[in-house]
Design a protein around this motif. Structure first.
Motif, PDB file in Angstrom:
ATOM      1  N   ARG A 365      42.309 -33.089   8.990  1.00 14.37           N
ATOM      2  CA  ARG A 365      42.025 -32.837  10.373  1.00 14.37           C
ATOM      3  C   ARG A 365      42.334 -31.415  10.493  1.00 14.37           C
ATOM      4  N   SER A 503      34.126 -50.519  15.252  1.00 13.30           N
ATOM      5  CA  SER A 503      35.421 -50.192  15.169  1.00 13.30           C
ATOM      6  C   SER A 503      35.459 -50.880  13.739  1.00 13.30           C
ATOM      7  N   GLN A 507      39.048 -47.305  10.720  1.00 15.75           N
ATOM      8  CA  GLN A 507      38.850 -45.940  12.255  1.00 15.75           C
ATOM      9  C   GLN A 507      37.593 -44.807  11.174  1.00 15.75           C
ATOM     10  N   GLU A 510      35.025 -44.890  15.289  1.00 16.48           N
ATOM     11  CA  GLU A 510      35.203 -44.896  16.370  1.00 16.48           C
ATOM     12  C   GLU A 510      37.064 -44.540  15.599  1.00 16.48           C
ATOM     13  N   THR A 511      37.755 -44.155  16.868  1.00 15.15           N
ATOM     14  CA  THR A 511      39.336 -44.188  17.025  1.00 15.15           C
ATOM     15  C   THR A 511      39.438 -44.860  18.115  1.00 15.15           C
ATOM     16  N   GLU A 514      44.883 -45.431  22.522  1.00 12.51           N
ATOM     17  CA  GLU A 514      46.120 -45.454  22.068  1.00 12.51           C
ATOM     18  C   GLU A 514      46.879 -46.505  23.268  1.00 12.51           C
ATOM     19  N   ASP A 576      41.663 -40.167  25.468  1.00 12.83           N
ATOM     20  CA  ASP A 576      41.442 -39.298  24.233  1.00 12.83           C
ATOM     21  C   ASP A 576      42.501 -38.961  23.933  1.00 12.83           C
ATOM     22  N   ASN A 579      44.948 -38.633  17.432  1.00 14.76           N
ATOM     23  CA  ASN A 579      44.034 -38.531  17.391  1.00 14.76           C
ATOM     24  C   ASN A 579      42.712 -38.664  16.993  1.00 14.76           C
ATOM     25  N   ARG A 580      42.110 -38.431  18.423  1.00 11.96           N
ATOM     26  CA  ARG A 580      40.554 -38.016  17.904  1.00 11.96           C
ATOM     27  C   ARG A 580      40.079 -36.490  18.296  1.00 11.96           C
ATOM     28  N   GLU A 592      33.138 -39.389  17.503  1.00 13.98           N
ATOM     29  CA  GLU A 592      33.987 -39.298  18.342  1.00 13.98           C
ATOM     30  C   GLU A 592      32.777 -38.785  19.832  1.00 13.98           C
TER      31      GLU A 592
END
Length: 640
Positions: A365, A503, A507, A510-511, A514, A576, A579-580, A592
């Motif tokens: 990422r 979902s 993932q 979409e994440t 949390e 958010d 991880n997004r 996202e």
């Protein structure tokens, strides 16, 4: 070591000649006993042997040779060369799969020979020449072992390893008497603790190639190496030990596990001494050993890679990044080194290097502007040199990391030209991923929608008649949503495109919210609203999951849950977490950003609450005020 070099060169020459003449099975081939060592002329330190005339093949057995042959072998000096002159096709027969195929100019049937009967020379061959394979007769091996006994211990070990490797190359089975003699010689040698680690590793690799992981010789070699590793090893020795363990490591073996842990500690201490090639080999070995838990070592190797990155070859960069991707470790220093040195070498490098770099950035990422800009410019200039898979990896990384380069118009024009000219060359799944990545960047592939949703392409997408995999199905569904919601382009209704939710375990689309971040927001939100006037994890009719949903009436007041039937507006709070976002940035991932666009299109008022803003607030009053500003600014906007 001169002796070892002579043996190695002789064996290589013999192997190359034999490979060219006929393929060898797992048994050694040889000529007639009558042809063995008959025309050898001994000269001081060198024996010059003529090319053998191959008259037939049979499985090697431990048959005794004549006394005269043994006498000749016993007089053989240590340093011998075996020149291999070429033969014409008329003098050679080719053997494949146990069947003899003769050349056209010499068409004659081969005599039927029992594997246990001696060979007889065909009358058409006038001369009896020395057979190179006689090197592996039992008496020859015995004589070589006797001569090796007078050499220094490391030279002796290296010589035995070279002979074992030669047996492997010639396809001699481990149960044959010459090989058994070599293995026994090695086992007798191993108790001597003066053997170097490099020579031990050479012996172990040869024994593994000959007998496999369960070889007694491999076990003894590993025990000897374990004793040396307990003391200390040099960088080159550590690399050799890692390579050997990658071949024959057993997780259930406690001694090997202890040796590997000790080797990890030594390697961590001398990481700064590793050369680029050695560092690459260690990472490749760790990958084969599946050492994902050796986090400290991998991080140090990654840090070392950032220091020597400029010295890496293209192939070494590919191997290093591939290993780090699978081992799952990210180092900011390595990314900085890539940003510094990669842009200048992309124009002349291997295209596979570019796609590997983009694949690494996607896996970690890493949204690196210098790298992505250089890749985009290179794509505009040299995209024709890249394969369809390499093109797909570059575009997919930019789309999923939500990066639109400055030369995006030229890049997408080049991509459109490639898709038009090479559409059929793309693998169906790769093509879907490319178009899906373009959708993340709000570049909609309308020109190709009819081709993608054609029956022919969908049949290609379904391998061996099986139904579409879930990821491909979701990608096609998102393409339909984007073109219909954002471009008002209607795709033909296809029943199999029904997707209940985006979902998934991986993932990919979409994440999930949390839980820890939600707990931080929950208290201030309930205090602001005067109670729990919201719901969480709401599944929408197009398949997305809303983190927190709040319903409003016509006047903009928040409705309690019991009055949601009178909803006039819906508000979606997007919590958010880290991880997004792309790592160490404030840029949302492509999936996202696409999700938020689609939710807005179906009527949701989106309120984004990023973690990096909320975590700065220390008191609950500050948090309540922050949420008030975020939520009621949206309410006031649509009230007026």
């Amino acid at each position: 070591m001169k002796f070892i070099a002579c043996i190695s060169s002789s064996v290589r020459a013999a192997c190359q000649h034999t490979s060219a003449c006929f393929p060898l099975n797992r048994a050694l081939v040889r000529g007639s006993p009558a042809d063995r060592c008959t025309n050898v002329v001994f000269a001081s330190k060198t024996v010059v042997a003529q090319q053998p005339c191959v008259t037939g093949v049979r499985a090697f057995h431990g048959a005794r040779v004549s006394t005269a042959a043994v006498q000749q072998v016993s007089e053989l000096p240590l340093h011998f060369l075996l020149p291999v002159p070429r033969k014409s096709e008329d003098e050679l027969s080719v053997y494949q799969l146990g069947r003899r195929t003769t050349p056209k100019t010499a068409a004659r049937s081969a005599p039927h020979l029992s594997p246990y009967s001696p060979y007889t020379k065909p009358p058409s061959n006038p001369a009896a020449l020395v057979n190179i394979q006689s090197l592996f007769e039992e008496e020859v091996i015995q004589e070589l072992c006797t001569r090796l006994a007078h050499f220094p211990i490391n030279d002796r070990a290296e010589g035995l390893a070279t002979l074992l490797r030669a047996c492997v190359e010639f396809g001699v089975e481990a149960h044959n008497p010459p090989v058994c003699r070599l293995i026994n010689e090695c086992l007798e040698l191993l108790p001597n603790r003066d053997i170097g680690v490099t020579q031990l590793c050479h012996l172990g690799e040869a024994a593994y190639a000959l007998e496999g992981r369960q070889s007694a010789l491999v076990t003894e070699v590993l025990d000897s190496i374990n004793a040396s590793v307990e003391e200390d090893v040099s960088p080159s020795e550590a690399v050799r030990v890692y390579s050997l363990l990658a071949l024959c490591y057993e997780t259930a073996n406690k001694r090997q596990t202890h040796m590997l842990a000790t080797l990890h500690r030594h390697t961590q201490r001398m990481v700064h001494r590793l050369k680029p090639s050695q560092l690459t080999d260690v990472l490749q070995s760790l990958l084969k050993l599946q050492q994902r838990l050796a986090i400290s070592l991998v991080l140090r190797l990654s840090h070392r890679a950032s220091r020597v990155f400029k010295a890496f070859s293209d192939d070494e960069v590919i191997k290093v990044l591939s290993a780090l991707m699978i081992l799952g470790q990210y180092d900011e220093g390595l990314l900085a080194a890539m940003e510094k040195h990669l842009p200048g070498r992309l124009g002349a490098c291997d295209p596979e290097l570019i796609s590997t770099v983009m694949e690494y950035c996607l896996k970690m990422r890493c949204r690196s502007e210098p790298i992505f800009e250089a890749v985009a410019e290179n794509f505009v200039c040299h995209a024709e040199r890249h394969t369809t898979l390499q093109i797909a990896k570059q575009i997919v990384a930019m789309g999923r990391l939500n990066y639109l380069p400055q030369c995006s118009s030229q890049m997408f024009k080049m991509l459109e030209n490639i898709l038009s000219s090479r559409f059929s060359q793309f693998q169906p799944h790769s093509l879907i991923e490319v178009l899906h990545a373009c959708m993340h960047l709000e570049r909609f592939p309308l020109n190709y929608m009819s081709k993608v949703f054609s029956p022919y392409f969908l049949q290609r997408l379904q391998a061996h008649g099986e139904p579409l995999d879930k990821d491909s199905l979701r990608q096609l569904k998102q393409l339909c949503l984007s073109t219909s919601l954002e471009c008002y382009y209607r795709v033909p209704r296809l029943p199999f495109l029904h997707v209940k939710r985006f979902s998934s375990v991986d993932q990919a689309f979409e994440t999930p919210m949390e839980h820890l971040f939600y707990k931080q927001v929950k208290g201030p939100l309930e205090k602001l609203l005067g109670g729990r006037l919201y719901t969480t994890r709401i599944l929408t009719y197009i398949g997305y999951t809303v983190d927190v949903e709040i319903c409003l009436d016509e006047k903009g007041f928040v409705l309690p849950l019991s009055q949601w039937d009178h909803t006039y507006r819906r508000m979606a709070l997007s919590l958010d977490g880290q991880n997004r976002f792309c790592i160490n940035t404030q840029h949302l991932l492509g999936k996202e950003a696409t999700k938020k666009r689609h939710l807005r299109r179906i009527g949701y008022e989106m309120v984004q609450i990023p973690y990096f803003e909320f975590e700065k607030l220390r008191s609950q009053e500050e948090q309540v005020q922050y949420l008030h500003n975020k939520i009621f600014s949206i309410i006031l906007k649509f009230k007026h």
